[in-house]
Scaffold this active site. Sequence first.
Site, mmCIF file in Angstrom:
data_model
loop_
_atom_site.group_PDB
_atom_site.id
_atom_site.type_symbol
_atom_site.label_atom_id
_atom_site.label_comp_id
_atom_site.label_asym_id
_atom_site.label_seq_id
_atom_site.Cartn_x
_atom_site.Cartn_y
_atom_site.Cartn_z
ATOM 1 N N LYS A 112 13.921 -29.479 -40.659
ATOM 2 C CA LYS A 112 12.272 -29.074 -40.626
ATOM 3 C C LYS A 112 11.173 -29.365 -40.107
ATOM 4 C CE LYS A 112 12.784 -27.839 -45.584
ATOM 5 N NZ LYS A 112 12.572 -28.138 -46.763
ATOM 6 N N LYS A 193 21.899 -19.762 -41.261
ATOM 7 C CA LYS A 193 21.586 -19.679 -43.141
ATOM 8 C C LYS A 193 20.820 -18.884 -43.448
ATOM 9 C CE LYS A 193 18.906 -23.809 -45.058
ATOM 10 N NZ LYS A 193 19.402 -24.528 -45.705
ATOM 11 N N LYS A 196 14.770 -18.143 -47.802
ATOM 12 C CA LYS A 196 13.671 -17.731 -48.410
ATOM 13 C C LYS A 196 12.170 -17.871 -46.905
ATOM 14 C CE LYS A 196 13.681 -19.660 -52.600
ATOM 15 N NZ LYS A 196 13.842 -20.585 -53.314
HETATM 16 P P1 AMP Z 1 16.282 -23.353 -51.966
HETATM 17 O O1 AMP Z 1 15.778 -21.928 -52.112
HETATM 18 O O2 AMP Z 1 16.582 -24.215 -50.749
HETATM 19 O O3 AMP Z 1 15.302 -24.335 -53.021
HETATM 20 O O4 AMP Z 1 17.371 -23.629 -52.715
HETATM 21 C C1 AMP Z 1 18.125 -23.321 -54.146
HETATM 22 C C2 AMP Z 1 19.324 -23.236 -54.144
HETATM 23 O O5 AMP Z 1 20.369 -22.100 -53.285
HETATM 24 C C3 AMP Z 1 20.015 -24.020 -53.752
HETATM 25 O O6 AMP Z 1 21.180 -24.602 -54.543
HETATM 26 C C4 AMP Z 1 20.721 -23.449 -52.476
HETATM 27 O O7 AMP Z 1 21.840 -24.644 -51.611
HETATM 28 C C5 AMP Z 1 20.739 -22.565 -52.504
HETATM 29 N N1 AMP Z 1 20.740 -21.837 -51.221
HETATM 30 C C6 AMP Z 1 19.250 -21.903 -50.474
HETATM 31 N N2 AMP Z 1 19.924 -20.625 -49.193
HETATM 32 C C7 AMP Z 1 21.089 -20.178 -49.311
HETATM 33 C C8 AMP Z 1 22.294 -19.359 -48.185
HETATM 34 N N3 AMP Z 1 21.840 -19.129 -47.139
HETATM 35 N N4 AMP Z 1 23.102 -19.107 -48.688
HETATM 36 C C9 AMP Z 1 24.109 -20.497 -50.000
HETATM 37 N N5 AMP Z 1 23.473 -21.122 -51.048
HETATM 38 C C10 AMP Z 1 21.842 -21.007 -50.724
#
Ligand code: AMP
Length: 327
Positions: A112, A193, A196
Amino acid sequence: MQQKIFSGVQPTGNIHLGNYLGALRNWVKLQDEYDTIYCIVDLHAMTVEYDPDELERNRVDTAKVLLALGVDPDRSLLYTQSQVPGHAELAWILGTMMPMGVLNRMTQFKEKTAGGTASNLGLYSYPVLMAADILLHHANLVPVGDDQRQHIEVTRDLAERFNNKFGDTFPIPEGYIPETSARVMSFTDPTTKMSKSDPQVKSRISVLDDPDVIRKRIRSAVTDSDPEVRYDVAEKPGIANLLEIMSACSGDSIDVLVDEYGSGGYGAFKDAVADAVIAEVEPVKNRYKALNNGDVRNVLRSSGIRANESALGYMDEARRATGLKGY
Ligand code: AMP
Ligand code: TRP
């Protein structure tokens, strides 16, 4: 005692296919068997530049998407982290046990800040707050995507440190990470990956996108110039990503998919992937549209009260263990 599930998601905008296939689909599934607690981690979302009005909108909207995906407030708690003061309090206690050397090795912080995010103490200690989230509820299993492995390790390490120093208090939690699609990759750069925060909207699909948008994104996903569909992450990361996505959505193994689409060309394969993704997410939008914000806030309010009541008992135990007995 029944095993307990805890997981969190940041309220930072549209929930994408990676969130869904990596984690949120398991949130819904695990409700059938376990005691499930799900949290919209607004305190974590404050560790990067944000707008307060947008945070408020995103908290409610994220809850709405989770309900539309199938999180059931009759079976699961669904609340926002800031409703339960124990999260921040336990994070302080665990922070006093966290070696800075370990935090200095956290890849998410490094990525980050290398990407231009201003560093601050909250961003640096983000993994400590995440450990507190999980340990506060004495969770046993944590459904997350592959990118959270290092954070789960830190959580286990902190639980062990605490138990060794102050007596057996916390269960040692484990990650619950899917075998395929634990790391869904970007459609514009399949070596990074899906995220968002990627400025390229075409890199991802939201679970609320219309079918024609989904089809367009998948058709234009970056692949390679060799027409053979086979699973090779190093040589063919774009196709490997689409195979994982299709396998997760259709339930067919990657071998079966390679047999079926191996020599039929990328166009036909991409259309089949789009069909599978559309079938998987199509019902979500209708359920989302049927929910109103007032009802969503009511769910958060009542879950938050219940989550707080349950956390107070555990917090009391942690306070006593650390020498902070009340008078
Ligand atoms: P976040 O949006 O970072 O709060 O992520 C929420 C959940 O989605 C967490 O469990 C992350 O590990 C999962 N996650 C986020 N991005 C990915 C991705 N590209 N592929 C698989 N899981 C993801
Ligand atoms: N760090 C997680 C992510 O970015 C979100 C999160 C915060 C979380 N606290 C948690 C996930 C506790 C699981 C358990 O996706």
